[in-house]
Scaffold this motif. Structure first.
Motif, PDB file in Angstrom:
ATOM      1  N   TRP A 241      -0.951  12.231  -8.127  1.00 32.38           N
ATOM      2  CA  TRP A 241      -0.612  13.407  -7.317  1.00 32.38           C
ATOM      3  C   TRP A 241      -0.430  12.928  -5.877  1.00 32.38           C
ATOM      4  CZ3 TRP A 241      -5.641  12.088  -8.292  1.00 32.38           C
ATOM      5  CH2 TRP A 241      -6.549  12.160  -7.239  1.00 32.38           C
ATOM      6  N   GLU A 242       0.185  13.763  -5.033  1.00 32.30           N
ATOM      7  CA  GLU A 242       0.441  13.343  -3.650  1.00 32.30           C
ATOM      8  C   GLU A 242      -0.861  13.508  -2.857  1.00 32.30           C
ATOM      9  OE1 GLU A 242       3.447  15.424  -1.450  1.00 32.30           O
ATOM     10  OE2 GLU A 242       3.666  13.776  -0.008  1.00 32.30           O
ATOM     11  N   ALA A 243      -1.713  12.500  -2.940  1.00 38.72           N
ATOM     12  CA  ALA A 243      -3.072  12.605  -2.392  1.00 38.72           C
ATOM     13  C   ALA A 243      -3.092  12.660  -0.859  1.00 38.72           C
ATOM     14  CB  ALA A 243      -3.908  11.430  -2.893  1.00 38.72           C
ATOM     15  N   LEU A 244      -2.158  11.972  -0.226  1.00 36.32           N
ATOM     16  CA  LEU A 244      -2.070  12.015   1.235  1.00 36.32           C
ATOM     17  C   LEU A 244      -0.710  12.639   1.574  1.00 36.32           C
ATOM     18  CD1 LEU A 244      -3.459   8.428   2.043  1.00 36.32           C
ATOM     19  CD2 LEU A 244      -4.715  10.590   2.108  1.00 36.32           C
ATOM     20  N   PRO A 245      -0.669  13.963   1.654  1.00 38.06           N
ATOM     21  CA  PRO A 245       0.619  14.662   1.768  1.00 38.06           C
ATOM     22  C   PRO A 245       1.458  14.180   2.955  1.00 38.06           C
ATOM     23  CG  PRO A 245      -1.158  16.224   1.331  1.00 38.06           C
ATOM     24  CD  PRO A 245      -1.814  14.890   1.597  1.00 38.06           C
ATOM     25  N   ARG A 249       5.122   8.352  -1.351  1.00 35.96           N
ATOM     26  CA  ARG A 249       6.417   8.550  -2.022  1.00 35.96           C
ATOM     27  C   ARG A 249       6.170   8.514  -3.518  1.00 35.96           C
ATOM     28  NH1 ARG A 249       8.972   3.219  -3.226  1.00 35.96           N
ATOM     29  NH2 ARG A 249       7.266   1.744  -2.887  1.00 35.96           N
ATOM     30  N   GLN A 250       7.014   9.268  -4.217  1.00 39.44           N
ATOM     31  CA  GLN A 250       6.882   9.310  -5.668  1.00 39.44           C
ATOM     32  C   GLN A 250       7.592   8.101  -6.228  1.00 39.44           C
ATOM     33  OE1 GLN A 250       7.970  13.135  -7.134  1.00 39.44           O
ATOM     34  NE2 GLN A 250       6.881  12.853  -9.048  1.00 39.44           N
ATOM     35  N   ILE A 251       6.877   7.239  -6.940  1.00 39.90           N
ATOM     36  CA  ILE A 251       7.535   5.999  -7.368  1.00 39.90           C
ATOM     37  C   ILE A 251       8.070   6.092  -8.789  1.00 39.90           C
ATOM     38  CG2 ILE A 251       6.349   4.478  -5.753  1.00 39.90           C
ATOM     39  CD1 ILE A 251       4.682   3.544  -8.189  1.00 39.90           C
ATOM     40  N   ASP A 252       7.592   7.029  -9.561  1.00 42.94           N
ATOM     41  CA  ASP A 252       8.295   7.426 -10.783  1.00 42.94           C
ATOM     42  C   ASP A 252       7.940   8.878 -11.006  1.00 42.94           C
ATOM     43  OD1 ASP A 252       5.902   7.644 -12.253  1.00 42.94           O
ATOM     44  OD2 ASP A 252       5.982   5.548 -12.845  1.00 42.94           O
ATOM     45  N   THR A 253       8.289   9.430 -12.145  1.00 42.70           N
ATOM     46  CA  THR A 253       8.097  10.876 -12.297  1.00 42.70           C
ATOM     47  C   THR A 253       6.633  11.282 -12.192  1.00 42.70           C
ATOM     48  OG1 THR A 253       8.296  10.411 -14.634  1.00 42.70           O
ATOM     49  CG2 THR A 253      10.129  11.593 -13.612  1.00 42.70           C
ATOM     50  N   ASN A 254       5.714  10.360 -12.452  1.00 40.04           N
ATOM     51  CA  ASN A 254       4.314  10.767 -12.532  1.00 40.04           C
ATOM     52  C   ASN A 254       3.388  10.214 -11.454  1.00 40.04           C
ATOM     53  OD1 ASN A 254       4.955  11.978 -15.077  1.00 40.04           O
ATOM     54  ND2 ASN A 254       4.969   9.915 -15.931  1.00 40.04           N
ATOM     55  N   GLU A 255       3.799   9.177 -10.737  1.00 42.77           N
ATOM     56  CA  GLU A 255       2.863   8.479  -9.861  1.00 42.77           C
ATOM     57  C   GLU A 255       3.341   8.461  -8.412  1.00 42.77           C
ATOM     58  OE1 GLU A 255      -0.159   6.728 -10.841  1.00 42.77           O
ATOM     59  OE2 GLU A 255       0.081   7.927 -12.650  1.00 42.77           O
ATOM     60  N   TRP A 256       2.366   8.518  -7.505  1.00 37.29           N
ATOM     61  CA  TRP A 256       2.617   8.485  -6.066  1.00 37.29           C
ATOM     62  C   TRP A 256       1.958   7.259  -5.461  1.00 37.29           C
ATOM     63  CZ3 TRP A 256       5.171  12.544  -3.412  1.00 37.29           C
ATOM     64  CH2 TRP A 256       5.500  13.638  -4.215  1.00 37.29           C
ATOM     65  N   GLN A 257       2.541   6.844  -4.310  1.00 35.78           N
ATOM     66  CA  GLN A 257       2.020   5.652  -3.649  1.00 35.78           C
ATOM     67  C   GLN A 257       2.191   5.811  -2.139  1.00 35.78           C
ATOM     68  OE1 GLN A 257       4.231   1.812  -4.014  1.00 35.78           O
ATOM     69  NE2 GLN A 257       2.346   1.134  -5.003  1.00 35.78           N
ATOM     70  N   LEU A 258       1.220   5.274  -1.389  1.00 35.29           N
ATOM     71  CA  LEU A 258       1.319   5.247   0.059  1.00 35.29           C
ATOM     72  C   LEU A 258       2.669   4.630   0.431  1.00 35.29           C
ATOM     73  CD1 LEU A 258      -0.799   5.897   2.294  1.00 35.29           C
ATOM     74  CD2 LEU A 258      -1.354   3.452   2.277  1.00 35.29           C
ATOM     75  N   THR A 259       3.419   5.266   1.331  1.00 37.40           N
ATOM     76  CA  THR A 259       4.747   4.763   1.680  1.00 37.40           C
ATOM     77  C   THR A 259       4.633   3.462   2.475  1.00 37.40           C
ATOM     78  OG1 THR A 259       5.409   7.070   1.861  1.00 37.40           O
ATOM     79  CG2 THR A 259       6.957   5.443   2.719  1.00 37.40           C
ATOM     80  N   ASP A 260       3.702   3.432   3.413  1.00 34.46           N
ATOM     81  CA  ASP A 260       3.569   2.293   4.315  1.00 34.46           C
ATOM     82  C   ASP A 260       2.477   1.339   3.824  1.00 34.46           C
ATOM     83  OD1 ASP A 260       3.852   0.748   6.654  1.00 34.46           O
ATOM     84  OD2 ASP A 260       2.190   1.837   7.589  1.00 34.46           O
ATOM     85  N   HIS A 261       2.863   0.153   3.417  1.00 35.53           N
ATOM     86  CA  HIS A 261       1.920  -0.879   2.976  1.00 35.53           C
ATOM     87  C   HIS A 261       0.865  -0.361   1.990  1.00 35.53           C
ATOM     88  CE1 HIS A 261       3.629  -2.837   6.594  1.00 35.53           C
ATOM     89  NE2 HIS A 261       3.443  -3.921   5.862  1.00 35.53           N
ATOM     90  N   PRO A 262       1.306   0.024   0.820  1.00 33.93           N
ATOM     91  CA  PRO A 262       0.380   0.576  -0.187  1.00 33.93           C
ATOM     92  C   PRO A 262      -0.694  -0.413  -0.626  1.00 33.93           C
ATOM     93  CG  PRO A 262       2.549   0.149  -1.140  1.00 33.93           C
ATOM     94  CD  PRO A 262       2.697  -0.012   0.345  1.00 33.93           C
TER      95      PRO A 262
END
Ligand SMILES: C[S@@+](CC[C@H](N)C(=O)[O-])C[C@H]1O[C@@H](n2cnc3c(N)ncnc32)[C@H](O)[C@@H]1O
Length: 278
Positions: A241-245, A249-262
């Motif tokens: 889920w988008e834990a840090l709104p 960024r959504q990296i596939d249909t189900n997972e989110w990742q920090l945009t900057d240096h994940p």
């Protein structure tokens, strides 16, 4: 409201039907009715680590509206879902019925699960993705999990990482700032938030929650102390889920990742453990 359970239950009961909206963003329940083979994103992510669960007597703790529970049933497990929110279970039962899936749902606080399930023991206890933060005492949770497992039975949990839970999630810049406790505290964090984690215009009545964090060492120590052997522990660079709104960024249909240096952040973890003592 006289306890954290009442406060949190009212919050979840308020949100269950919105989460179970048949279309739109969020859980997208109608998709499971239209496609009888569909698996939730959470279970799809877990599938490789779960392995073959066909025929396993499985209890899903804090099952909410049952989309993951249904997905585990679709992988062949014999499912029981447990949650303290009657409104969530109403939705979960409806989904099971509409998809013709035999799933038993039981209403109970996690800490009362052993009694609510009549002392039954399971091959697999499955839980996570926003489950542990509602529980004040991680050792009591681990003892409950152990009591629910048959000797040789397995715990599977993928959960938000305690480092993620401790971050300031409203910070506008790219800094990762520890704003909340990492370690378990006796007193809850009290939040008052009008919305929910799915997109909706709905207005809710009960907006207060009581939450706790538990450090990774505390979780693993609790699991070991309850008589389980850890068989797997992986930290992931994504979260479902988008834990840090606004900062993910959504990296596939189900997972989110920090945009900057994940790579700076452990987003989630998967812990597996087997009950070795009787
Ligand atoms: C974010 S959901 C997690 C479930 C699942 N990962 C999902 O997203 O569908 C949290 C669930 O925990 C349940 N819950 C919270 N505290 C609980 C407690 N003490 N005992 C049983 N269920 C609880 C809520 O009712 C809610 O359904």
């Amino acid at each position: 409201m006289d306890s954290y359970l009442d406060t949190n239950r009212a919050n979840w009961n308020d949100r269950a039907s919105v989460h179970a909206a048949r279309t739109g963003l969020g859980y997208g329940v109608q998709r499971y009715i239209d496609d009888r083979a569909l698996l939730s994103g959470v279970v799809l992510f877990d599938r490789e680590r779960l392995g073959d669960i066909a025929g396993l007597r499985t209890v899903h703790l804090q099952c909410h509206i049952g989309t993951d529970t249904l997905s585990l049933a679709r992988l062949g497990a014999t499912m029981t879902g447990l949650d303290f929110s009657a409104k969530s279970l109403e939705q979960a039962r409806r989904l099971a019925e509409k998809t013709g899936t035999p799933i038993r749902y039981v209403e109970s606080d996690v800490y009362g699960a052993v009694e609510a399930l009549g002392g039954e023991q399971f091959d697999l206890v499955y839980t996570g993705i926003g489950a542990l933060c509602w529980l004040p005492d991680i050792q009591r949770w681990a003892r409950t999990v152990a009591a629910l497992l048959r000797p040789g039975g397995r715990l599977f949990i993928r959960e938000g990482h305690p480092v993620l839970w401790s971050l300031d999630y409203e910070r506008p810049d790219n800094l990762l700032v520890l704003a909340y406790p990492y370690f378990e505290q006796p007193e809850p964090l009290v939040f008052d938030e009008p919305g929910t984690y799915v997109e909706t215009d709905a207005v809710f009545t009960h907006n207060t929650t009581n939450e706790w964090n538990h450090g990774i060492g505390e979780i693993i120590t609790a699991v070991l102390g309850a008589g389980l052997s850890v068989t797997g522990f992986v930290e992931h660079q994504t979260v479902p889920w988008e834990a840090l709104p606004g900062r993910m960024r959504q990296i596939d249909t189900n997972e989110w990742q920090l945009t900057d240096h994940p790579e700076r952040l452990p987003h989630t973890y998967t812990l597996q453990a087997v009950k070795t003592s009787v």
